[in-house]
Design an enzyme around this catalytic site. Structure first.
Site, PDB file in Angstrom:
ATOM      1  N   ASN A  18       0.833  -1.207   0.000  1.00  0.00           N
ATOM      2  CA  ASN A  18       0.000   0.000   0.000  1.00  0.00           C
ATOM      3  C   ASN A  18       0.863   1.250   0.000  1.00  0.00           C
ATOM      4  O   ASN A  18       1.974   1.240   0.549  1.00  0.00           O
ATOM      5  CB  ASN A  18      -0.865   0.079   1.275  1.00  0.00           C
ATOM      6  CG  ASN A  18      -1.829  -1.083   1.397  1.00  0.00           C
ATOM      7  OD1 ASN A  18      -2.274  -1.620   0.388  1.00  0.00           O
ATOM      8  ND2 ASN A  18      -2.134  -1.473   2.614  1.00  0.00           N
ATOM      9  N   ASP A  20       1.084   4.605   1.788  1.00  0.00           N
ATOM     10  CA  ASP A  20       0.523   5.097   3.052  1.00  0.00           C
ATOM     11  C   ASP A  20       0.489   6.623   3.101  1.00  0.00           C
ATOM     12  O   ASP A  20       1.486   7.280   2.788  1.00  0.00           O
ATOM     13  CB  ASP A  20       1.375   4.615   4.237  1.00  0.00           C
ATOM     14  CG  ASP A  20       1.215   3.120   4.513  1.00  0.00           C
ATOM     15  OD1 ASP A  20       0.341   2.483   3.890  1.00  0.00           O
ATOM     16  OD2 ASP A  20       1.963   2.606   5.375  1.00  0.00           O
ATOM     17  N   LYS A  47       0.962  -4.441   4.816  1.00  0.00           N
ATOM     18  CA  LYS A  47       1.534  -5.379   5.794  1.00  0.00           C
ATOM     19  C   LYS A  47       2.534  -6.338   5.142  1.00  0.00           C
ATOM     20  O   LYS A  47       3.596  -6.625   5.690  1.00  0.00           O
ATOM     21  CB  LYS A  47       0.413  -6.134   6.504  1.00  0.00           C
ATOM     22  CG  LYS A  47      -0.437  -5.177   7.335  1.00  0.00           C
ATOM     23  CD  LYS A  47      -1.542  -5.863   8.081  1.00  0.00           C
ATOM     24  CE  LYS A  47      -2.573  -4.851   8.583  1.00  0.00           C
ATOM     25  NZ  LYS A  47      -2.034  -3.796   9.440  1.00  0.00           N
ATOM     26  N   ASN A  50       5.768  -4.421   4.205  1.00  0.00           N
ATOM     27  CA  ASN A  50       6.531  -4.041   5.411  1.00  0.00           C
ATOM     28  C   ASN A  50       7.297  -5.254   5.944  1.00  0.00           C
ATOM     29  O   ASN A  50       8.455  -5.147   6.358  1.00  0.00           O
ATOM     30  CB  ASN A  50       5.600  -3.523   6.506  1.00  0.00           C
ATOM     31  CG  ASN A  50       4.866  -2.252   6.100  1.00  0.00           C
ATOM     32  OD1 ASN A  50       5.275  -1.570   5.167  1.00  0.00           O
ATOM     33  ND2 ASN A  50       3.778  -1.942   6.779  1.00  0.00           N
ATOM     34  N   ASP A 260       4.376  -5.372  11.897  1.00  0.00           N
ATOM     35  CA  ASP A 260       4.967  -5.943  10.674  1.00  0.00           C
ATOM     36  C   ASP A 260       6.482  -6.073  10.823  1.00  0.00           C
ATOM     37  O   ASP A 260       7.086  -7.058  10.373  1.00  0.00           O
ATOM     38  CB  ASP A 260       4.672  -5.037   9.468  1.00  0.00           C
ATOM     39  CG  ASP A 260       3.179  -4.853   9.264  1.00  0.00           C
ATOM     40  OD1 ASP A 260       2.427  -5.776   9.610  1.00  0.00           O
ATOM     41  OD2 ASP A 260       2.770  -3.786   8.782  1.00  0.00           O
TER      42      ASP A 260
END
Ligand code: RIB
Length: 314
Positions: A18, A20, A47, A50, A260
């Protein structure tokens, strides 16, 4: 950085990527409320990414299976993967689809809420798992989370063999789903206390309820449960071990991504040592540094810090 250098085919991470957008606020707004943010940052998250990038930074041999958008965020993400030395072979670009986006509010005490638009992540389907079957299941550790279609996680759980250690970070949870068919094949489950309460149906209050709740998950077939408890550390439970491990006190600014970073470092250490307690202690140290700064991948400790931690454990 190769502090935990590992042989080929060590770890497969299957999960989300993603972009962020983090907004710093005094208080997290309630429904219907508008608040002014006191600051903002953008960065790379998701997630899956990461966790994979934490492993790569620790020198782990990681194959990352993910889908990114054909939009400008996806293009930025591709550069981020290259900068972090992630093998691009297993990354699919989904044209005419947005990259996954996460809008994150962080309050003055470091608490957060996150809304994720999955976008390209929803294209990580069972077809992609089947297409990459050989590469995924030749790894010793297989790691996933719940930001990709559930059917893909179900298929991974079904297909994993005794040669794989299947580690699931059950986040984000959907209250309407029965996860029992997946849980019975999980070797190591890494929930936070909220996810543990939801999966077990047992209320957690501080450290109270952890024994009973983790017992329930062992009954469902999970072999080991590692509960991440933020400033209270972590709790480990399996047939042989029941142990609470504390963390150092630090000034917390942002806990987002810490779970994560914990997962990634835990996996790296576990692959090398096969020692759950040692790996939790290692992961606690790495994640503790990350909560002292803003962002997700931005908050992963740097090479010097990782080297120092590694020396403490070897
Ligand atoms: O765990 C933190 C992550 O959750 C963020 O990076 C965000 O993208 C969401 O996936």
């Amino acid at each position: 950085m190769n502090i935990l250098r590992q042989p080929k085919n060590s770890i497969s991470v299957i999960g989300s990527s993603n972009y962020d957008v983090l907004l710093k606020v005094n208080e997290i707004p309630v429904a219907g409320e508008t608040v002014l943010a006191t600051g903002m940052e953008t960065g790379f998250g998701g997630k899956g990414a990461n966790q994979a990038i934490t492993i790569a930074k620790l020198g782990g041999d990681v194959k990352f299976f993910t889908c990114i958008g054909g939009d400008s965020f996806g293009k930025l993400y591709m550069n981020n993967f290259m900068e972090n030395k992630i093998n691009l072979e297993f990354i699919e670009i989904i044209e005419n689809e947005h990259n996954g986006i996460a809008i994150i509010n962080v309050d003055k005490d470091g608490r957060n809420d996150i809304v994720v638009y999955p976008g390209a992540n929803s294209h990580l389907t069972t077809d992609m798992i089947i297409k990459n079957e050989k590469d995924i299941f030749s790894s010793k550790l297989i790691i996933t989370q719940l930001e990709i279609p559930l059917s893909s996680v179900e298929l991974i759980a079904e297909k994993k063999s005794n040669n794989n250690v299947f580690i699931l970070n059950p986040s984000p949870l959907d209250k309407n789903v029965n996860y029992d068919p997946i849980l019975k094949n999980v070797d190591i489950l890494v929930p936070n206390e909220i996810e543990l309460a939801q999966l077990s149906g047992i209320k957690i209050d501080g450290l109270k309820g952890l024994d009973e709740a983790t017992d329930k998950l062992l009954e469902k077939g999970v072999k080991t449960v590692v509960v991440t408890l933020g400033s209270k550390g972590a709790f480990v439970r399996n047939e042989d071990v029941q142990e609470h491990l504390n963390v150092r006190d630090v000034k917390v600014v942002d806990t987002e991504g810490a779970g994560d970073i914990f997962m990634g470092s835990f996996a790296c250490s576990y692959l090398k040592s096969r020692d759950i307690i040692k790996s939790v202690k290692f992961a606690n140290e790495v994640a503790t540094i990350s909560v002292t700064r803003y962002g997700t991948q931005k908050s992963i400790p740097n090479d010097d810090e990782l080297n120092k931690i590694n020396k403490m454990f070897n």
